[in-house]
Design a protein around this motif. Structure first.
Motif, PDB file in Angstrom:
ATOM      1  N   SER A 579    -128.031 -97.753  76.256  1.00 30.93           N
ATOM      2  CA  SER A 579    -129.004 -98.843  76.213  1.00 30.93           C
ATOM      3  C   SER A 579    -129.952 -98.792  77.396  1.00 30.93           C
ATOM      4  CB  SER A 579    -128.279-100.190  76.236  1.00 30.93           C
ATOM      5  OG  SER A 579    -127.344-100.239  75.196  1.00 30.93           O
ATOM      6  N   ILE A 580    -131.175 -99.189  77.110  1.00 34.38           N
ATOM      7  CA  ILE A 580    -132.163 -99.247  78.178  1.00 34.38           C
ATOM      8  C   ILE A 580    -132.541-100.695  78.417  1.00 34.38           C
ATOM      9  CG2 ILE A 580    -134.534 -98.638  78.792  1.00 34.38           C
ATOM     10  CD1 ILE A 580    -134.086 -96.020  77.325  1.00 34.38           C
ATOM     11  N   PHE A 581    -132.583-101.072  79.671  1.00 34.72           N
ATOM     12  CA  PHE A 581    -132.972-102.426  80.043  1.00 34.72           C
ATOM     13  C   PHE A 581    -134.151-102.361  80.998  1.00 34.72           C
ATOM     14  CE2 PHE A 581    -128.506-102.654  78.968  1.00 34.72           C
ATOM     15  CZ  PHE A 581    -128.418-103.808  78.203  1.00 34.72           C
ATOM     16  N   ILE A 681    -130.963-112.413  78.601  1.00 35.06           N
ATOM     17  CA  ILE A 681    -131.999-111.636  77.940  1.00 35.06           C
ATOM     18  C   ILE A 681    -133.226-112.524  77.776  1.00 35.06           C
ATOM     19  CG2 ILE A 681    -132.601-110.427  75.826  1.00 35.06           C
ATOM     20  CD1 ILE A 681    -129.559-109.983  75.495  1.00 35.06           C
ATOM     21  N   CYS A 684    -138.169-108.744  75.172  1.00 34.00           N
ATOM     22  CA  CYS A 684    -137.971-107.311  75.046  1.00 34.00           C
ATOM     23  C   CYS A 684    -139.311-106.613  75.111  1.00 34.00           C
ATOM     24  CB  CYS A 684    -137.240-106.982  73.751  1.00 34.00           C
ATOM     25  SG  CYS A 684    -138.118-107.490  72.289  1.00 34.00           S
ATOM     26  N   ILE A 686    -141.359-102.735  73.878  1.00 34.28           N
ATOM     27  CA  ILE A 686    -141.213-101.502  73.101  1.00 34.28           C
ATOM     28  C   ILE A 686    -141.637-100.326  73.966  1.00 34.28           C
ATOM     29  CG2 ILE A 686    -142.050-100.260  71.084  1.00 34.28           C
ATOM     30  CD1 ILE A 686    -142.149-103.052  69.729  1.00 34.28           C
ATOM     31  N   ILE A 692    -136.549 -99.960  71.698  1.00 39.47           N
ATOM     32  CA  ILE A 692    -136.700-101.284  72.294  1.00 39.47           C
ATOM     33  C   ILE A 692    -135.909-101.345  73.597  1.00 39.47           C
ATOM     34  CG2 ILE A 692    -136.249-103.740  71.970  1.00 39.47           C
ATOM     35  CD1 ILE A 692    -136.525-103.270  68.967  1.00 39.47           C
ATOM     36  N   SER A 693    -136.541-101.888  74.624  1.00 42.94           N
ATOM     37  CA  SER A 693    -135.817-102.150  75.863  1.00 42.94           C
ATOM     38  C   SER A 693    -135.730-103.653  76.039  1.00 42.94           C
ATOM     39  CB  SER A 693    -136.571-101.526  77.040  1.00 42.94           C
ATOM     40  OG  SER A 693    -136.042-102.015  78.249  1.00 42.94           O
ATOM     41  N   ILE A 694    -134.580-104.089  76.518  1.00 45.06           N
ATOM     42  CA  ILE A 694    -134.384-105.517  76.707  1.00 45.06           C
ATOM     43  C   ILE A 694    -134.733-105.893  78.135  1.00 45.06           C
ATOM     44  CG2 ILE A 694    -132.577-107.280  76.878  1.00 45.06           C
ATOM     45  CD1 ILE A 694    -131.324-105.985  74.406  1.00 45.06           C
TER      46      ILE A 694
ATOM     47  N   ARG B  54    -131.419-101.509  67.941  1.00 46.45           N
ATOM     48  CA  ARG B  54    -131.093-101.745  69.344  1.00 46.45           C
ATOM     49  C   ARG B  54    -130.073-102.879  69.393  1.00 46.45           C
ATOM     50  NH1 ARG B  54    -129.682-102.670  74.029  1.00 46.45           N
ATOM     51  NH2 ARG B  54    -131.032-102.555  75.859  1.00 46.45           N
ATOM     52  N   ASN B  68    -137.593-102.212  65.903  1.00 47.38           N
ATOM     53  CA  ASN B  68    -139.033-102.235  66.116  1.00 47.38           C
ATOM     54  C   ASN B  68    -139.696-101.836  64.814  1.00 47.38           C
ATOM     55  OD1 ASN B  68    -141.683-101.663  66.802  1.00 47.38           O
ATOM     56  ND2 ASN B  68    -141.164 -99.792  67.920  1.00 47.38           N
TER      57      ASN B  68
END
Lengths: 709, 160
Positions: A579-581, A681, A684, A686, A692-694, B54, B68
């Motif tokens: 996951s990417i944040f 959170i 988000c 894009i 998608i990054s949160i 996600r 998305n």
């Protein structure tokens, strides 16, 4: 309501609101010198005329009538010159004007909320008329005014026997329209005036009786008793006028009287009538003729002059755009930016040498960057509008609380996102009210004793700092008594630890706890115990932070730090497992490598780590969010020291990916049901590759972690 | 993905002629855990496959995450998990049906999409209360003996 009407209404609201805003500003400035300049008078006159006209068009009668009466008032002032007023009158005039703009605003609000407008504004209108009478009676032609009042009465008595009232027995205008208004419709003189207004638009020549309908509310009775007379030159005009009357509201009946035939045969009767009228009041015809002719004559050119004049007032280089259209544009530009990087960093292109493509891509990137900058700047508006409103609040409270305070505004041209401007208005109002009410000393003597300027000062300032705008409200009042605050907080039972453990900063933060108010009495302006906690909430809802500093006896300062825009943020991308944040850059103090050995445990077994001689809790994001395949040993990952508001901690993540400007997208509303905000959170974004990054909310992550324990 | 859409279009052509009657409504049917559901095509925006979802932390497990969809962020609900059934690992044929329910757009993951049916609203009957389950309150018995439950879209996104 159909579409064209809707559009009309939008324009109307926009126009009227901006007129009222500029009017407010004008009044505030004028009041400082306690005088109206000639330009001011003209400006008010023009604004009121515009409001009157557009309100009448949309049939907002209350608005129209208020505006109409103020217009009359200023018409008088314009004719006689502002110098004809003494200072007491001017003061009354200012108060009345402030009241009027408030009243107009109130009515506009009702229009906006689709509520019914007030139908009974008589008392308000009377107030305006009273002032007008007061002013006009003071001046030289007071005598004329009174005689003008008696003249119609005399005339109507005399004219009642004749077919037409005396003043209208004019040989050149033999065609009469005799109009009766509906019983009890109220304000007949105004309705008559409206009728005259609409007739004036048709370019007909006519005379009417009673003639002073626009200035004299007493004519109501005459109109109710005898009806309202309008005289025309030709029969065709009469017919046309009848059509206009047909289209008007509140007309009970009207009759058309043709005097031309009887004129020749019976020339005698009207003449005595005229004489009868003039006999009791010899100067009546002259008096009534003169004032009536003057408005009538100047009304028409004034109306013609006004059209271009009001155009001049509207700045031609500005257009107003529906905010939702702007939002759509910003959203699409955001899309384009993301899509552009999707295309240029497409995996299909990896390892290829494409000189021309790269060149064009670079060009495209430059253009999209420009496009993004421009589209963002579209949403930026200056805070001056909001700041000007504070002027008004200070002015009103100054009178109500009897405190002498001046408001100094610094940096009102600072630009921030429109959404933010809309959202800071209420908090600012509370802050200014607080400063006025609680900050500035009750007694001037207290200030003098403390060696301060007897006049209090509130400074409202706005400045930019990179990605934030800082707005502060500073007063030079008595400052905050930390002991009193603490005692009060203890009484209200909102302390969570022993009083002696509170630092000054914490004590001041208590002010923003719900249900706290240091003032013992509830005043009209503040002290309801809502206020600062509402301010805090409002500010936090737009991602801002509020901070209070104060020195007892010297004054206080409340500072808002608000992100410039909500739509774009500088973020640091980090990964945990797959996951990417994204973490807002502004919340990151530093990031550092650490080893298991650096971690110590607090008495309850939670991990803490030492940074700059203080210990901070360690939160493992993979544990908090239950992410698989993430680094679990401190040595493999990286720690980020984050700080937001009063929360400061170290977040353990796998690795840093890089800093990037991201287009913030709100999460789907459906997810709000799951308290996703409380999980840390916030929104988000894009990424270039479509993933998608949160975006994490640093403070909520901490709270979420605390709740997990 | 393209295959699925052509299927729908073909069905459209077939049934295009006799759908003039007012009570006929068009339903997309899909299967999840051997139950056939129908959802009004008025609610269906599109069907997509193999999208990267996600995941979101700290939400019920049936919220699979967000996707998305051409710049729009859409939450995805797994119908199996929503019904309390075990998760079927997603494959390339797992479909996400994007629904528009009032103002809300959501995606639902289903085992596979079946077909589009023209159904006379009058033939729809309620499910006996005792046998009713959360996501559906009405059903239809088709001539070929199969049963279609109608997905209650409002219920799907309602919170309590």
């Amino acid at each position: 309501m159909d579409n064209s009407m809707e559009g009309l209404l939008d324009t109307y609201l926009f126009e009227t609101n901006s007129l009222l805003d500029s009017l407010d500003e004008l009044l505030i400035n004028a009041e400082k010198t306690a005088d109206f300049s000639e330009d001011d008078v003209n400006e008010i006159f023009r604004s009121m005329h515009t409001i009157k006209g557009s309100s009448a068009m949309l049939e907002f009668n209350s608005l129209m009538e208020i505006a109409h009466h103020i217009e009359d008032l200023f018409f008088y002032i314009r004719e006689n010159g502002i110098d004809s007023l003494n200072s007491e009158h001017k003061k009354d005039l200012f108060n009345l004007m402030f009241k009027s703009t408030d009243k107009l605003r109130e009515e506009i609000q009702k229009v906006e909320n689709n509520e019914p407008l007030e139908d009974n504004i008589d008392s308000f209108v009377t107030e305006i008329n009273n002032l007008l009478n007061k002013i006009s009676n003071k001046t030289a032609d007071g005598a004329a005014q009174t005689t003008a009042n008696t003249a119609p009465a005399a005339g109507s008595q005399a004219g009642a026997s004749a077919a037409a009232p005396a003043p209208l027995s004019r040989a050149d205008m033999p065609y009469l329209l005799h109009v009766y208004f509906e019983d009890g419709c109220g304000m007949e003189h105004l309705r008559a005036f409206m009728l005259i207004n609409s007739l004036q638009e048709t370019d007909m020549e006519f005379a009417y009786y009673p003639e002073d309908i626009d200035t004299n509310p007493d004519t109501d009775e005459t109109i109710i008793d005898n009806g309202f007379y309008i005289a025309f030159k030709t029969e065709a005009d009469l017919e046309n006028a009848a059509k206009v009357v047909d289209g008007s509201q509140h007309i009970r009946s009207y009759e058309m009287v043709d005097n031309s035939a009887s004129e020749g045969a019976n020339e005698e009767p009207p003449a005595p009538a005229v004489q009868a009228a003039s006999a009791p009041a010899p100067d009546a015809p002259a008096a009534s003729q003169a004032p009536a002719a003057k408005p009538a004559a100047s009304q028409a050119p004034a109306a013609k002059k006004k059209a271009p004049a009001s155009h001049g007032a509207v700045k031609q280089d500005l257009i107003s755009v529906n905010l939702s259209k702007l939002d759509a544009l910003v959203a699409i530009v955001g899309e384009i930016v993301t899509t552009e990087s999707m295309v240029t960093s497409s995996p299909d292109l990896q390892g290829l040498r494409l000189d021309n493509f790269t060149k064009s891509a670079r060009q495209l990137r430059k253009l999209t960057d420009d496009l993004q900058d421009i589209s963002m700047s579209l949403r930026m508006v200056s805070v001056s509008g909001v700041f000007q409103k504070m002027n008004r609040i200070v002015r009103d409270m100054k009178q109500a609380l009897n405190k002498d305070v001046r408001l100094t505004i610094i940096g009102e041209n600072t630009e921030v996102d429109k959404t933010i401007v809309d959202n800071i208005s209420d908090p600012l109002m509370h802050m200014v009210r607080n400063a006025m009410d609680h900050g500035i000393e009750e007694n001037v003597q207290d200030r003098i004793d403390a060696g301060k300027n007897p006049q209090g000062e509130i400074i409202l300032s706005a400045t930019h700092t990179g990605s934030e705008v800082i707005i502060s409200v500073t007063d030079d009042g008595r400052g905050m008594d930390t002991q009193a605050i603490l005692a009060k907080a203890e009484r209200n039972g909102i302390l969570v630890k022993p009083p002696e453990d509170y630092s000054k900063k914490e004590i001041l933060a208590l002010l923003m706890t719900p249900g706290f108010s240091t003032n013992t009495e509830v005043t009209e302006y503040s002290g309801r115990g809502v206020g600062l906690d509402v301010v805090k909430k409002n500010v936090e809802s737009i991602g801002g932070v509020i901070n209070i500093t104060s020195e007892f006896g010297k004054g206080s300062c409340m500072t808002l730090r608000i992100p410039l825009t909500l739509a774009i943020a500088d973020g640091m991308e980090i990964s945990v497992g797959d996951s990417i944040f994204t973490i807002p850059i502004s919340d990151i103090r530093s990031s550092f490598k650490a080893s298991e050995a650096d971690i110590v445990y607090d008495p309850s077994g939670h991990e803490i780590i030492r940074r700059m001689d203080e210990f901070y809790p360690v939160i493992r994001l993979h544990e908090l969010y239950g992410i698989q395949d993430a680094c679990t040993t401190i040595d493999d990952g990286i720690l980020m020291w984050l700080e937001s508001g009063d929360k400061s901690y170290c977040l353990f993540v796998d690795k840093l990916i890089g800093e990037q400007q991201v287009v913030v997208k709100p999460l789907p509303p459906y997810l709000q049901y799951f308290n996703i905000k409380e999980a840390g959170i916030s929104s988000c974004t894009i990424l270039g590759n479509g993933n998608i990054s949160i975006i994490l909310d640093v403070a909520s992550v901490y709270n979420a972690a605390q709740n997990m324990l | 993905m393209s295959q699925t859409i052509t299927d729908i279009e073909r069905v459209d052509e077939f049934s295009g002629e006799d759908s003039s009657s007012g009570s006929i409504e068009r339903f997309l049917t899909f299967t999840s855990d051997n139950i056939t559901f129908g959802v009004s095509t008025n609610n269906v925006i599109e069907i997509i496959t193999s999208y990267k979802i996600r995941p979101l932390p700290m939400v019920p497990d049936y919220i699979r995450g967000i996707i998305n969809l051409r710049g729009q962020v859409v939450p995805v609900i797994d119908i199996r998990l929503r019904m309390g059934r075990p998760l079927l690992e997603y494959t390339d044929s797992t479909c996400i049906i994007i629904l528009s329910i009032g103002e809300t757009s959501v995606g639902i993951t289903v085992d596979f999409v079946a077909q589009v049916l023209d159904i006379d609203r009058e033939d729809i009957c309620p499910i006996p209360v005792s046998n009713r389950q959360e996501l559906s309150s009405s059903m239809i018995h088709l001539k070929d003996g199969s049963v279609v439950l109608f997905l209650d879209c409002e219920q799907l996104i309602r919170q309590y």
